[in-house]
Enzyme design. Sequence first.
Site, mmCIF file in Angstrom:
data_model
loop_
_atom_site.group_PDB
_atom_site.id
_atom_site.type_symbol
_atom_site.label_atom_id
_atom_site.label_comp_id
_atom_site.label_asym_id
_atom_site.label_seq_id
_atom_site.Cartn_x
_atom_site.Cartn_y
_atom_site.Cartn_z
ATOM 1 N N GLU A 1 0.837 -1.213 0.000
ATOM 2 C CA GLU A 1 0.000 0.000 0.000
ATOM 3 C C GLU A 1 0.872 1.263 0.000
ATOM 4 O O GLU A 1 0.768 2.136 0.867
ATOM 5 C CB GLU A 1 -0.965 -0.026 1.182
ATOM 6 C CG GLU A 1 -1.889 -1.223 1.101
ATOM 7 C CD GLU A 1 -3.032 -1.245 2.100
ATOM 8 O OE1 GLU A 1 -3.039 -0.430 3.040
ATOM 9 O OE2 GLU A 1 -3.944 -2.072 1.915
ATOM 10 N N GLU B 1 -3.578 -9.341 -0.059
ATOM 11 C CA GLU B 1 -4.103 -9.167 1.309
ATOM 12 C C GLU B 1 -5.614 -9.126 1.217
ATOM 13 O O GLU B 1 -6.158 -8.474 0.322
ATOM 14 C CB GLU B 1 -3.542 -7.864 1.889
ATOM 15 C CG GLU B 1 -3.942 -7.608 3.320
ATOM 16 C CD GLU B 1 -3.289 -6.329 3.875
ATOM 17 O OE1 GLU B 1 -2.082 -6.113 3.662
ATOM 18 O OE2 GLU B 1 -4.013 -5.549 4.512
HETATM 19 C C1 GAL Z 1 -4.272 -2.870 5.195
HETATM 20 C C2 GAL Z 1 -2.791 -2.779 5.523
HETATM 21 C C3 GAL Z 1 -2.440 -3.597 6.743
HETATM 22 C C4 GAL Z 1 -3.423 -3.316 7.844
HETATM 23 C C5 GAL Z 1 -4.827 -3.607 7.355
HETATM 24 C C6 GAL Z 1 -5.908 -3.435 8.398
HETATM 25 O O1 GAL Z 1 -4.704 -1.884 4.361
HETATM 26 O O2 GAL Z 1 -2.017 -3.248 4.442
HETATM 27 O O3 GAL Z 1 -1.135 -3.287 7.158
HETATM 28 O O4 GAL Z 1 -3.301 -1.989 8.202
HETATM 29 O O5 GAL Z 1 -5.105 -2.745 6.286
HETATM 30 O O6 GAL Z 1 -7.176 -3.618 7.828
#
Ligand code: GAL
Length: 803
Positions: A418, A496
């Site tokens: 991100e 993710e």
């Molecule tokens: C994502 C991020 C993670 C964590 C997660 C929580 O966007 O990559 O590190 O913050 O959100 O939902």
Amino acid sequence: MLVLLLLCLGIAPYASAQTSRTIADFDKGWKFHLGDVKGAEKASAPDKNWRLLNLPHDWSIEGTFSKDNPASPEGGALPGGIGWYRKTFTVPLASKGKQVYIDFDGVYQHSDVWVNGHHLGFRPNGYISFRYELTKYLNYGGVNVIAVKVNNSEQPNSRWYSGSGIYRNVWLVTTNPVAIDHWGTYVTTPELGIKSAGVVVKTTVRNSQSTAKPYTVRTKIFDADNKLVAVGGSIPSKAQLSDSAVSFENTLPVYAPRLWSVESPYLYKVVTEVLIDKKVVDTYTTPLGIRTFEFDADKGFILNGKSLKILGVCDHHDLGSLGAAINTRALERQLQILKGMGVNGIRTSHNPPAPELLDLCDKMGFIVMDEAFDMWKMKKTKYDYHQFWDEWHKRDLQDQILRDRNHPSVFIWSIGNEIGEQYSRTDTVGRVIARELAGIVRSLDNRPITAANNDPEPASNIIASGALDIIGYNYHHQDYESFHKRYPGKKFISTESTSALETRGSYDMPSDSIRRWPISWDKPFTTGNKDNSVSAYDNVSAPWGSTHEETWKVVKKNPMLSGMYIWTGFDYLGEPTPYSWPSRSSYFGVIDLAGFPKDVYYMYQSEWTNKTVLHIFPHWNWEAGKTVDVWAYYNNADEVELYLNGKSIGIKKKTGDDLHVMWRLKYEPGTLKAVSRKNGKVVLTKVINTAGAPAKIELIADRSNIKADGKDLSFITIRILDKNGNVVPNADNLVKFKISGAASIASVDNGDPVSHAPFKADYRKAFHGLALAIVQGKEQAGTITFTATSEGLAPATVVIRSK
Ligand code: GAL
């Protein structure tokens, strides 16, 4: 035949016992001082009154939780600061003429290192492994002092708990002047058939003396039973100039290779030797797993010719109550719990992992996405790595790839998570950096490169850079199916996913509607719970994420989706989003901070393993007359029937893409029983009784035999039971611990994200009936007796043997 041939050539067929390099564990006997000390780098600086400890060490985890700690609850609400470490050691006279190095696997962060008062270097990155050469500064046959200043005082510098200190292992490496270079081998298997694999071994040899005699490089491959299966050698080198490195390449055939897979992670080992005048002057071991893989735009991930869905989790590096201090057994336990759920992939979010994680993933069979950065030039927190980007990113990325590229478990490099530079539609900085980073990776390895993008548009700078082999999205599960419309012919991975929230043991009713917290940060998140807990039904998620079921349903049915990495496997310290203080750890884990599975663990187990599953929840202690939803996760059966006090509540079957079944009923105390059946025959039965008052303690040690090596651990689960042996679901009794024998209590926990009780203690309250104590043995064999007491409860004792 091979053995005969080798004997004729004068080559010993088994690994030479002679080790010409020593790799000594350098973790013991350090002095530590919390706070800055003027002149502490000097060899003569007084450290008599400093605390004596063994590494790995994380001083933050010993601190007190406070919302005023500058790391903020996002960083775990624990203190940072400056810490000094010093170690006094002797080097034998016999080491004179050798090369001596100190290897740090990771120091968080901004470390300066001195030996005998000479500054060796500064390393800002808290997750990278690094080496300094000590050779010319040492007193041979005398006393030496290493001093390390660790500066984690600039806060906030992380979006999660980082820990502070020399939190990974340290090694003292001694070699001859002609030796294999640091991270000096590179093993690949570009040619792989059923009959044989061509193993290419590149070896870089460094000469550190003024001239070197000609030498030869010999490479041997051993199978998992330590049987020699291949050997190859180089022609003798020419004399080599001082302080220079030369590379050699051998290709060795391994006949009828056994393949590495997630079910059967077969490992060979490559032993490389340097010989001068036929004498071995260096020996270096590299792991080898033989496997083929590809990512296909339509078929997803293919391992050894067969499609395999990557069923992964993202995890941060902390080990719960042990903090960031690496412990191999604690890591192994995490991976075992994940294997039990059916997980076959790990993403090292969002930084290079401890080397032990990759060793374990090699041995246990995980598909690793090895990630480099959480930010580039653009910051995410005020004092993060962006400050050092320009000077250090190239070196750090190179070092990560060189260190990790021989691990068969590594399949994908991620150049960032991100990243802020992805969004701009007016400048192209993100494209330039993405291409530069991909170029660095490609110059050292040919595994595919991705980035974890939360801007899934083709115009997103990182995607538009063309630098990625696999396009990775974080979240956006609604867009997975239309991926090929946007990106015809491209490969995809869900880097993710999910970000669903659960608190183990905490249930809100009724629960069949999905709730997402408001995206606007100024609106407080409410579940109606005053205790900052979220429902353990799979019905609460981040607005950008989904429930566990939502994402898995999409990934399951679409073969082009090579896999997903759930946010997260384990709860972690910090990022209690969407809450803040008094919460201090995350809610995203499928497993809580203490390592206790939440209910949704069994949804994955029913989908991702062959194990037969029937899991029903919630507990059966409610107010009379309350309407309660009962869910069941099950597999290998056609239906589940639920009974309350012997009366059938009905038969339920999953239809379509259902992943659970549910009954809504009026609570009455007694016995809830579920029976799963296939073709009318009972498969499994599960019973939950209404628990009475807490009456006794039960202790369950995950292992009752541990190694007497001063590092090994036994994880003891504490359960609060009623007089009939039922776990009391809301028990929060304070339990006190006593230990005798050669061991100590390393830490305690209960998985409660809101608790501010210290982790380093000999007591813990239960949380929803459970607590955890982690026992660490000393370097002394014997019997360890661990006892738990609590007012009004029958105590319990467990015995552990350390050998
Ligand atoms: C994502 C991020 C993670 C964590 C997660 C929580 O966007 O990559 O590190 O913050 O959100 O939902």
